[in-house]
Design a protein around this motif. Structure first.
Motif, short mmCIF file in Angstrom:
data_model
loop_
_atom_site.label_atom_id
_atom_site.label_comp_id
_atom_site.label_asym_id
_atom_site.label_seq_id
_atom_site.Cartn_x
_atom_site.Cartn_y
_atom_site.Cartn_z
N UNK A 110 -7.35 -14.34 -14.16
CA UNK A 110 -6.98 -15.21 -13.16
C UNK A 110 -6.65 -14.73 -11.85
N UNK A 111 -6.82 -15.12 -10.65
CA UNK A 111 -6.43 -14.69 -9.49
C UNK A 111 -4.97 -15.20 -9.22
N UNK A 112 -4.05 -14.62 -8.88
CA UNK A 112 -2.55 -14.77 -8.73
C UNK A 112 -2.31 -13.97 -7.31
N UNK A 113 -1.11 -14.47 -6.75
CA UNK A 113 -0.70 -13.62 -5.49
C UNK A 113 0.07 -12.40 -6.14
N UNK A 114 0.38 -11.43 -5.18
CA UNK A 114 0.92 -10.29 -5.34
C UNK A 114 2.33 -10.31 -5.97
N UNK A 115 3.04 -11.27 -5.67
CA UNK A 115 4.55 -11.26 -6.52
C UNK A 115 4.68 -11.74 -7.85
N UNK A 199 6.05 -1.99 -2.66
CA UNK A 199 5.50 -2.66 -1.62
C UNK A 199 4.17 -2.82 -1.18
N UNK A 200 3.44 -3.80 -0.41
CA UNK A 200 2.42 -3.90 0.15
C UNK A 200 2.23 -3.58 1.51
N UNK A 201 2.98 -3.18 2.26
CA UNK A 201 2.89 -2.98 3.60
C UNK A 201 3.21 -1.70 4.04
N UNK A 202 3.96 -1.74 5.46
CA UNK A 202 4.55 -0.51 6.07
C UNK A 202 5.81 -1.07 6.75
N UNK A 225 9.44 6.93 -6.88
CA UNK A 225 7.76 6.53 -7.43
C UNK A 225 7.65 5.38 -6.74
N UNK A 226 6.83 5.64 -5.78
CA UNK A 226 6.53 4.74 -4.91
C UNK A 226 4.84 3.88 -5.48
N UNK A 227 4.69 2.54 -5.26
CA UNK A 227 3.74 1.79 -5.80
C UNK A 227 3.01 1.01 -4.69
N UNK A 228 1.72 1.26 -4.39
CA UNK A 228 1.25 0.45 -3.09
C UNK A 228 0.57 -0.76 -3.75
N UNK A 229 0.81 -2.03 -3.61
CA UNK A 229 0.12 -3.28 -4.09
C UNK A 229 -0.75 -3.80 -3.21
N UNK A 249 -5.28 -3.51 4.24
CA UNK A 249 -5.37 -2.77 5.56
C UNK A 249 -4.02 -2.25 6.34
N UNK A 250 -3.02 -2.91 6.05
CA UNK A 250 -1.62 -2.74 6.53
C UNK A 250 -0.96 -1.75 5.57
N UNK A 251 -1.13 -1.26 4.31
CA UNK A 251 -0.59 -0.71 3.42
C UNK A 251 -0.62 0.82 4.01
N UNK A 252 0.72 1.32 4.37
CA UNK A 252 1.09 2.83 4.71
C UNK A 252 1.15 3.69 3.56
N UNK A 253 0.01 3.97 2.90
CA UNK A 253 -0.15 4.97 1.93
C UNK A 253 0.37 6.44 2.29
N UNK A 254 0.27 6.72 3.59
CA UNK A 254 0.66 8.10 3.82
C UNK A 254 2.11 8.27 3.73
N UNK A 255 2.97 7.19 4.28
CA UNK A 255 4.30 7.19 4.17
C UNK A 255 4.74 7.09 2.85
N UNK A 256 4.26 6.32 2.06
CA UNK A 256 4.61 5.92 0.56
C UNK A 256 4.40 7.49 -0.22
N UNK A 257 3.20 8.18 0.05
CA UNK A 257 2.92 9.22 -0.51
C UNK A 257 3.94 10.32 -0.14
#
Length: 329
Positions: A110-115, A199-202, A225-229, A249-257
């Motif tokens: 099923x398709x659900x929202x992130x939360x 988190x899913x953003x920056x 331990x960071x998780x980008x959603x 597109x707004x997920x800041x993977x560089x900072x989370x890493x």
């Protein structure tokens, strides 16, 4: 089950019988006396006297049995409870910004929202963390402590399930979430301190930046331990048809890493519910549960039950005896 702290005291239970069976002193002595003819008494009077003689003996016997039972300290031995032998603290920081309502996650077909996806999969992870002290931070425009550190995993999961979008704004204060976790961790020095950041953003709000919060986390020896959603591809309908967009597109993977690697942790990417489940299984390996746990069985004292019953019997007999005497007068 019921146990006794001093079971050897139960050997005193037959003591009244031993006293009763002791050989009685011979009192058959001939003495001068005025012999009076015995009055003939009715059968009912004889039975009444016999009953009145037995009643005190019965009451005393019951009170003696209950008193000895109370002195032996009866206790209720409860079920075994695991006690953690290692102090591990795990703070979970959950993003409640407006973007968490994007429906781009697949969970059980099923398709659900992130939360909603996060609540289901993270809830299972929380239930497995037996022996860890868990805390829950919710953040958006600000960060606040939803659940302080506790061994009560059920409460932590319940607080997560009751969280709603827009509760603390629409932006993302990653730095404040890390700073709040550092502050809460500081209360206990000797522990393995782990922050799980989802988190899913920056960072777009807050009083401190992620870089400043990172310095605090390193100083306090906290592992992040960071998780980008968020999914990489999402079909979006418009007036011109359906087009493929990147909802993350707004997920800041560089900072989370950087947050994860500089503290000795690791960055993960969760594109659907399956990815999230695999991440939590890997976290169980990176931060394993304590295997050698001590156990305790709670004891509940029960001595007051026989004491109370003995007092009630004594009081009832006293009142009944005085009532009968009063009526005879």
């Amino acid at each position: 089950m019921i146990t006794f702290a001093w079971p050897w005291l139960l050997l005193l239970l037959p003591l009244p019988l031993l006293v009763y069976w002791l050989p009685k002193k011979n009192t058959d002595q001939v003495s001068a006396a005025l012999i009076m003819p015995q009055l003939i008494e009715s059968h009912s009077v004889s039975e009444t006297r016999q009953t009145s003689k037995k009643a005190p003996l019965i009451v005393l016997t019951l009170c003696w049995l209950l008193t000895v039972l109370a002195l032996s300290q009866p206790q209720w031995l409860g079920d075994a409870i695991d006690i953690p032998t290692e102090g591990r603290e795990m703070m979970i920081a959950v993003d409640l910004s407006g973007s968490m309502q994007i429906e781009d996650m697949q969970l059980n077909g099923n398709t659900v929202n992130r939360l909603n996806m996060l609540k289901v999969v993270l809830g299972d992870f929380i239930q497995r963390r037996v022996g860890d002290r868990l805390g829950l931070i919710l953040f958006a425009d600000d960060a606040y402590m939803q659940t302080p550190m506790t061994f009560d995993r059920k409460t932590v999961k319940q607080m997560l399930d009751e969280s709603v979008l827009g509760l603390v704004g629409q932006k993302t204060a990653i730095g404040d979430a890390i700073g709040l976790a550092v502050k809460r961790f500081d209360a206990k020095q000797k522990s393995n301190k782990v922050l799980l950041l989802l988190t899913d953003g920056q960072n777009t709000a807050g009083k401190i930046s992620p870089e400043q919060a990172l310095e605090l986390a390193i100083a306090k020896d906290i592992t992040i331990y960071s998780i980008g959603i968020g999914a990489d591809v999402m079909l979006q309908k418009s007036l011109f048809g359906t087009r493929r967009v990147n909802p993350s597109s707004e997920l800041d993977e560089q900072t989370l890493t950087k947050l994860a690697e500089d503290t000795g942790g690791k960055y993960f990417r969760a594109r659907d519910g399956q990815d999230m489940s695999e991440i939590y299984q890997l976290l169980d390996q990176l931060e394993p549960l304590e295997q050698e746990q001590q156990q305790m069985r709670p004891l509940t004292a029960l001595f007051y039950f026989p004491v109370a019953l003995a007092l009630l019997i004594s009081m009832f007999y006293f009142l009944a005896t005085n009532f009968i005497r009063f009526n005879r007068k």
